[in-house]
Scaffold this active site. Structure first.
Site, mmCIF file in Angstrom:
data_model
loop_
_atom_site.group_PDB
_atom_site.id
_atom_site.type_symbol
_atom_site.label_atom_id
_atom_site.label_comp_id
_atom_site.label_asym_id
_atom_site.label_seq_id
_atom_site.Cartn_x
_atom_site.Cartn_y
_atom_site.Cartn_z
ATOM 1 N N GLY A 1 0.806 -1.214 0.000
ATOM 2 C CA GLY A 1 0.000 0.000 0.000
ATOM 3 C C GLY A 1 0.840 1.265 0.000
ATOM 4 O O GLY A 1 1.846 1.366 -0.697
ATOM 5 N N SER A 2 0.451 2.214 0.819
ATOM 6 C CA SER A 2 1.043 3.549 0.760
ATOM 7 C C SER A 2 2.448 3.645 1.342
ATOM 8 O O SER A 2 3.025 4.732 1.353
ATOM 9 C CB SER A 2 0.128 4.556 1.444
ATOM 10 O OG SER A 2 -0.983 4.845 0.627
#
Length: 232
Positions: A65-66
């Protein structure tokens, strides 16, 4: 006292069952003091895919993810250290055809604004621009369609699109795709042999699939992940 692997394995199993997580990994690193060696424990439980039942292992790969924003920011700061850009360089000086919704922001938004999520550009922009090496260029070309949520520098607002724009800055400055720059500037020097940015790089390993739902209705997600254009 060494890390109690059996204790943490039990806790990992308990927590995944409690929260309905199909599979998980856990890594613990204790930094040695006063000359003592570092201690590392890696654990796994459950499955990578409820549909196939493939077991999760400590060397399976997972989407992060981020955390990819940390990668992007790290390479941007490498370029700053090398004197190729500065934190207060206007992005327009690097991406000359940049056109945002607000003309003033187009001219004045800087690398620092993007790194600190203070540009005001709408962050929830997940435009799929295909699978080619020009995905970030195409994404940025359409960023003028995104709203300006607050004045430049007025406050903080989490901004995915700003990090895609930083990814494009990396491409223009290095002459590489964002994916290539990550590999050459981060993954290879750090010895990350099981880290990649594209699905085809994950497919050569045992990899985890995302899941949706709760309780007894958890099932594999219908898509692998976000578009390539959202990598940074």
């Amino acid at each position: 006292m060494t890390i109690d692997s059996a204790h943490w394995q039990t806790r990992l199993v308990e927590l995944t069952k409690k929260h309905g997580v199909p599979g998980a990994q856990l890594g613990i690193l204790r930094i040695g003091r006063d000359g003592a060696q570092d201690e590392q424990v890696t654990l796994a439980t459950g499955v990578l895919h409820l549909g196939t039942g493939q077991p999760a292992t400590t060397d399976s790969v997972w989407q992060i993810g981020s955390i990819s924003k940390v990668w992007t920011a790290t390479v941007v700061m490498q370029l700053v250290d090398e004197g190729k850009i500065a934190l207060h360089t206007p992005v327009k000086e690097i991406i000359e055809d940049l056109e945002l919704r607000d003309p003033e922001v187009t001219e004045k938004v800087t690398i620092h604004h993007l790194l600190t999520h203070t540009s005001g550009i709408d962050g929830d922009v997940f435009t799929d621009t295909g699978r080619g090496d020009d995905v970030l260029e195409k994404y940025v070309a359409r960023l003028g369609e995104a709203a300006q949520n607050h004045p430049l520098g007025a406050t903080w607002s989490y901004c995915n699109s700003g990090y895609v724009l930083l990814g494009r800055v990396i491409e223009v400055v290095t002459g590489q795709t964002w994916d290539q720059a990550m590999k050459e500037r981060l993954f290879t020097p750090l010895g990350l042999t099981r880290t990649g940015t594209l699905p085809e790089e994950a497919m050569v390993h045992a990899f985890a699939m995302g899941h949706l739902g709760t309780g007894d209705d958890i099932a594999p997600a219908p898509v692998w992940g976000l578009p390539r254009s959202c990598g940074p």
